[in-house]
Design a protein around this motif. Sequence first.
Motif, mmCIF file in Angstrom:
data_model
loop_
_atom_site.group_PDB
_atom_site.id
_atom_site.type_symbol
_atom_site.label_atom_id
_atom_site.label_comp_id
_atom_site.label_asym_id
_atom_site.label_seq_id
_atom_site.Cartn_x
_atom_site.Cartn_y
_atom_site.Cartn_z
ATOM 1 N N LYS A 169 0.814 -1.206 0.000
ATOM 2 C CA LYS A 169 0.000 0.000 0.000
ATOM 3 C C LYS A 169 0.857 1.271 0.000
ATOM 4 O O LYS A 169 0.484 2.290 -0.574
ATOM 5 N N LYS A 170 2.039 1.202 0.623
ATOM 6 C CA LYS A 170 2.898 2.380 0.748
ATOM 7 C C LYS A 170 3.982 2.480 -0.319
ATOM 8 O O LYS A 170 4.613 3.528 -0.482
ATOM 9 N N ILE A 171 4.180 1.394 -1.051
ATOM 10 C CA ILE A 171 5.369 1.285 -1.893
ATOM 11 C C ILE A 171 5.390 2.260 -3.060
ATOM 12 O O ILE A 171 6.452 2.654 -3.557
ATOM 13 N N PHE A 172 4.223 2.697 -3.526
ATOM 14 C CA PHE A 172 4.168 3.574 -4.703
ATOM 15 C C PHE A 172 4.783 4.948 -4.437
ATOM 16 O O PHE A 172 5.111 5.668 -5.375
ATOM 17 N N LYS A 173 4.935 5.303 -3.175
ATOM 18 C CA LYS A 173 5.528 6.601 -2.834
ATOM 19 C C LYS A 173 7.044 6.619 -3.041
ATOM 20 O O LYS A 173 7.657 7.682 -3.002
ATOM 21 N N TYR A 174 7.638 5.442 -3.259
ATOM 22 C CA TYR A 174 9.101 5.348 -3.263
ATOM 23 C C TYR A 174 9.669 4.904 -4.609
ATOM 24 O O TYR A 174 10.726 4.290 -4.677
ATOM 25 N N GLY A 175 8.972 5.240 -5.707
ATOM 26 C CA GLY A 175 9.513 5.002 -7.043
ATOM 27 C C GLY A 175 9.039 3.732 -7.719
ATOM 28 O O GLY A 175 9.457 3.452 -8.846
ATOM 29 N N ILE A 176 8.183 2.954 -7.057
ATOM 30 C CA ILE A 176 7.633 1.749 -7.675
ATOM 31 C C ILE A 176 6.412 2.131 -8.510
ATOM 32 O O ILE A 176 5.541 2.861 -8.052
#
Length: 242
Positions: A23-30
């Motif tokens: 859920k949080k991973i899209f904030k970090y370049g994924i």
Amino acid sequence: MKKIILFLPLNYPNKLFFFNFIKKIFKYGIDSIEVGLPNVDSIADGNIIYDSNKYIIKNYNIEKYLNNIFNFKLLNNASLLILMSYYNSILKYGEFNFSYLLNIVKIDSILLIDYNLECNYNLFFLIKNKNINFINFITSNISNNKNIFLNNFFIKYNYFSYIKGITGDKKINIKYLNKYLNKIKNNFIFGFGLSNIKLLIYVKKVKNFVIGSFIIYLINKYYYNYKKIFKIIKLISIIIKI
């Protein structure tokens, strides 16, 4: 622009961690997610992913897996989701039943590691008729005859095994790879055992990279430190997207 696809086996290392992490991973370049259906025979993925599957394979079946994926996509409004599995499991379940479930769950793309188009077209066309992208798995030692054969199909992406990865061919150099990729018409998803992130800068044609084994390694090492994992992932995304 280059894109990064994160791979994780479904519900690894447990369901709560998986949902919170993704859920949080899209904030970090994924940019998108490849979800693996855990398979007890997944040794072709290399030891890291094979070992990860052993912890989550119990008491599951295909219907439960796809129901979990549907819930994840619904809750997180995931616009692109790739499902990775093995044809052997699908064959036991039934090709028509599987393609029907994929359509209900609204899977965007499917990658089957052990599926061979030269031997069986049936599942390929069942999936294509549901407007689901079929991703073909190839390696750097593919023959010219097979390359010509595959180019007769409308395949949006080929998933290419990394040359110096954990599970890839370790003999091919970067110059050879770039020359080889120019021969193939389709776009690439590039991964399957990435271990040397810096080398990816020199692969000019590839725009879609998968990182899986390394992410599992980070989760195992920094399970109680989300910030550390996300910081490393952000650094990887910067290196790849230069």
